[in-house]
Write a protein that holds these residues in place. Structure first.
Motif, mmCIF file in Angstrom:
data_model
loop_
_atom_site.group_PDB
_atom_site.id
_atom_site.type_symbol
_atom_site.label_atom_id
_atom_site.label_comp_id
_atom_site.label_asym_id
_atom_site.label_seq_id
_atom_site.Cartn_x
_atom_site.Cartn_y
_atom_site.Cartn_z
ATOM 1 N N SER A 62 16.050 -21.450 -25.987
ATOM 2 C CA SER A 62 14.963 -20.854 -26.752
ATOM 3 C C SER A 62 15.049 -21.306 -28.192
ATOM 4 O O SER A 62 16.134 -21.564 -28.711
ATOM 5 C CB SER A 62 15.065 -19.327 -26.687
ATOM 6 N N LEU A 73 14.075 -19.285 -30.467
ATOM 7 C CA LEU A 73 14.022 -18.004 -31.187
ATOM 8 C C LEU A 73 15.386 -17.345 -31.275
ATOM 9 O O LEU A 73 16.233 -17.529 -30.402
ATOM 10 C CB LEU A 73 13.054 -17.058 -30.471
ATOM 11 N N PRO A 82 16.946 -13.297 -31.950
ATOM 12 C CA PRO A 82 16.550 -11.898 -32.144
ATOM 13 C C PRO A 82 16.666 -11.505 -33.618
ATOM 14 O O PRO A 82 17.707 -11.718 -34.234
ATOM 15 C CB PRO A 82 17.553 -11.122 -31.282
ATOM 16 N N TYR A 123 7.485 -10.685 -32.681
ATOM 17 C CA TYR A 123 8.673 -11.239 -32.028
ATOM 18 C C TYR A 123 8.634 -10.983 -30.526
ATOM 19 O O TYR A 123 8.951 -11.888 -29.728
ATOM 20 C CB TYR A 123 9.957 -10.655 -32.623
ATOM 21 N N ILE A 137 8.838 -14.179 -27.857
ATOM 22 C CA ILE A 137 9.816 -14.399 -26.788
ATOM 23 C C ILE A 137 9.151 -14.264 -25.418
ATOM 24 O O ILE A 137 9.494 -14.988 -24.476
ATOM 25 C CB ILE A 137 11.040 -13.451 -26.943
ATOM 26 N N THR A 156 13.876 -13.378 -21.472
ATOM 27 C CA THR A 156 13.666 -12.449 -22.591
ATOM 28 C C THR A 156 14.949 -11.704 -22.949
ATOM 29 O O THR A 156 15.139 -11.332 -24.109
ATOM 30 C CB THR A 156 12.540 -11.444 -22.288
ATOM 31 N N GLY A 170 16.374 -13.529 -25.908
ATOM 32 C CA GLY A 170 15.624 -12.689 -26.826
ATOM 33 C C GLY A 170 16.257 -11.356 -27.138
ATOM 34 O O GLY A 170 15.766 -10.623 -28.001
ATOM 35 N N CYS A 194 16.200 -8.739 -25.342
ATOM 36 C CA CYS A 194 15.290 -7.668 -24.920
ATOM 37 C C CYS A 194 15.828 -7.020 -23.647
ATOM 38 O O CYS A 194 15.657 -7.556 -22.553
ATOM 39 C CB CYS A 194 13.892 -8.218 -24.671
ATOM 40 N N TYR A 237 11.246 -5.086 -27.788
ATOM 41 C CA TYR A 237 12.379 -5.297 -28.698
ATOM 42 C C TYR A 237 12.382 -4.183 -29.735
ATOM 43 O O TYR A 237 11.393 -3.980 -30.442
ATOM 44 C CB TYR A 237 12.262 -6.671 -29.383
#
Length: 485
Positions: free
Chosen positions: A3, A5, A7, A196, A200, A229, A233, A235, A280
């Motif tokens: 990813s 991204l 967090p 965000y 994600i 995710t 992420g 999540c 999130y």
């Protein structure tokens, strides 16, 4: 795949700001009602639940209003706001010594004061005495408790209960509508978390698209989404139960529940409808992508998909503060009906179809809903707003005018649902519009939904969702092209 991204660090200032928003609105309401500016807002956080009569603890997720005001991830807390001073008090459960053996360190009160940025922390068995001590006026202290109807679930929020509550006066009507309205307009810090969750989740939807193959199971694609995710992420929670529907399942609006558990084998020629969104730090996303499981649209799939995409894009182009949401729903219906007419699925005048509510046969759900800490965030119906009675419109989760700072989903759909088509074909009001021979060709087609999360801005709106939407984009991504292109 990995990813791009990371967090983000959550800023507890977000919840300080939420408390201040409530305090401002509540004080204004009390002043306008010639009521004194004293008393306490008191909320009870969520409690851990076991699975039926077992000792199996379900994964805890905080009650949403409490999450909004205090950001507390642990169970068993209470929170108060002193209306006179603006001070906030967190009441922490007093844990037994053996908690440290099984569950980990017992944190001191000072930890919660600093971490959650509140004025004071005390134990939850001290609520009555602490609030009495903080009360500056004469007579019984007044508690503003949370009690009101959620117009999506038809359930009532539960007012706080604690030992000694009989020593206080209680107001059960003032808080709920004011706090709900605070949640409708999002701050910049809230928008950043929703963005965000969208970023994600959009990335995970693309990953699902790339890995979808004929012969897989629907739950394998749900698993890819959940893995991405959480793995990349952070999540741990989803906003709602994933809908991973293919073939005729994609005409089941809330597919994915225990009796329809995302377990069909993907077949060549199926359309997929994947409605999945990660959460999130309480804030969620709600995204739907539809595409052919073999990576190539047929002419019929292109017809229905383009009808829904045109409706999705027309609504987003028209959205701005002051626009009424019912008008946006009817716009989406009209665009879909015009496309279906061009495809000879329906016949006649589109305005006559709208008047006969034919759009609800193909799109029985509402165009969208508020989004935030809940997938269906509250505030859709202010006091005095009546739910519409007509097919389709009665399913709208709000009928309000748009305001800057609202986050709302735009999710038009077009489905071939026997339970709606068969009565429509036998009704004199709607059967005249339906080309039954062509509709029979779509038996088993399922449906298409395209859903994006949209922020209303002063200049119009901003689409927070970043998935491939055009047919050429989807086919390219499923063939291995990078996204963003």
């Amino acid at each position: 795949m990995g990813s791009s991204l990371l967090p983000p660090k959550v800023k507890m200032e977000l919840h300080v700001k939420n408390r201040n928003n409530l305090l401002t609105s509540l004080r204004q309401h009390l002043s306008e009602s010639s009521r004194p500016l004293h008393g306490f807002v008191l909320l009870q956080g969520g409690e851990e639940q076991t699975r039926y009569d077992t000792d199996h603890l379900e994964l805890f997720r905080q009650e949403s209003y409490f999450a909004y005001l205090f950001g507390v991830k642990e169970s068993g807390f209470y929170g108060a706001i002193d209306i006179a001073t603006g001070n906030s008090i967190l009441f922490v459960p007093r844990l037994p010594a053996e908690y440290a053996v099984w569950m980990g360190e017992i944190k001191p009160l000072s930890y919660f004061k600093e971490h959650y940025m509140v004025s004071t922390t005390c134990f939850s068995d001290e609520i009555a005495s602490v609030l009495q001590q903080h009360y500056q006026s004469s007579g019984k202290p007044l508690l503003f408790l949370l009690h009101g109807l959620n117009t999506d679930s038809d359930n009532f929020s539960k007012p706080a209960e604690f030992q000694g509550i009989d020593k206080f006066d209680k107001d059960l009507t003032t808080l709920h509508p004011i706090l709900t309205e605070c949640r409708v307009i999002k701050s910049e810090l809230e928008i950043a978390l929703i963005q965000y969750a969208n970023d994600i989740s959009s990335e995970a939807h693309v990953e699902v698209m790339k890995k979808t193959k004929v012969g897989m199971k629907e739950y394998q694609l749900e698993s890819i989404f959940l893995h991405h995710t959480y793995m990349y992420g952070g999540c741990r929670h989803c906003s709602y139960t994933c809908i991973c529907a293919t073939g005729d399942n994609s005409a089941v609006l809330h597919y994915g529940h225990a009796a329809a558990p995302n377990d069909k084998t993907l077949e060549d020629g199926d359309m997929a409808l994947f409605d999945m969104g990660a959460e999130y730090h309480f804030y969620g996303s709600d995204i739907t992508c539809s595409f052919p499981v073999n990576g190539k649209f047929t002419s019929d799939q292109s017809l229905i998909y383009s009808a829904v995409l045109d409706a999705h894009n027309a609504v987003i182009s028209a959205m701005k503060p002051g626009i009424n949401w019912v008008d946006m729903h009817i716009l989406a219906e009209k665009v879909i009906l015009e496309s279906l007419k061009r495809g000879h699925i329906i016949l006649g005048d589109v305005d006559d179809m709208v008047a006969a509510r034919l759009g609800a046969v193909f799109m029985p759900h509402g165009l969208g809903h508020f989004l935030g800490i809940d997938t269906h965030d509250p505030g859709g119906y202010l006091k005095g707003l009546e739910r519409r009675k007509e097919p389709g419109l009665k399913s709208l989760r709000t009928i309000r005018d748009l305001r800057e700072g609202m986050v709302i989903t735009v999710e038009p759909g077009c489905y071939f649902i026997d339970a709606l088509l068969l009565p429509a074909m036998s009704s004199p009001e709607t059967s005249k519009f339906l080309n039954q021979e062509v509709i029979n060709r779509f038996k088993g087609f399922g449906g298409v939904r395209i859903e994006s999360d949209v922020l209303v801005t002063a200049a119009g709106c901003y689409n927070m969702t970043k998935c491939p939407r055009e047919i050429r984009e989807i086919e390219a991504v499923m063939a291995g092209a990078p996204w963003p292109a």
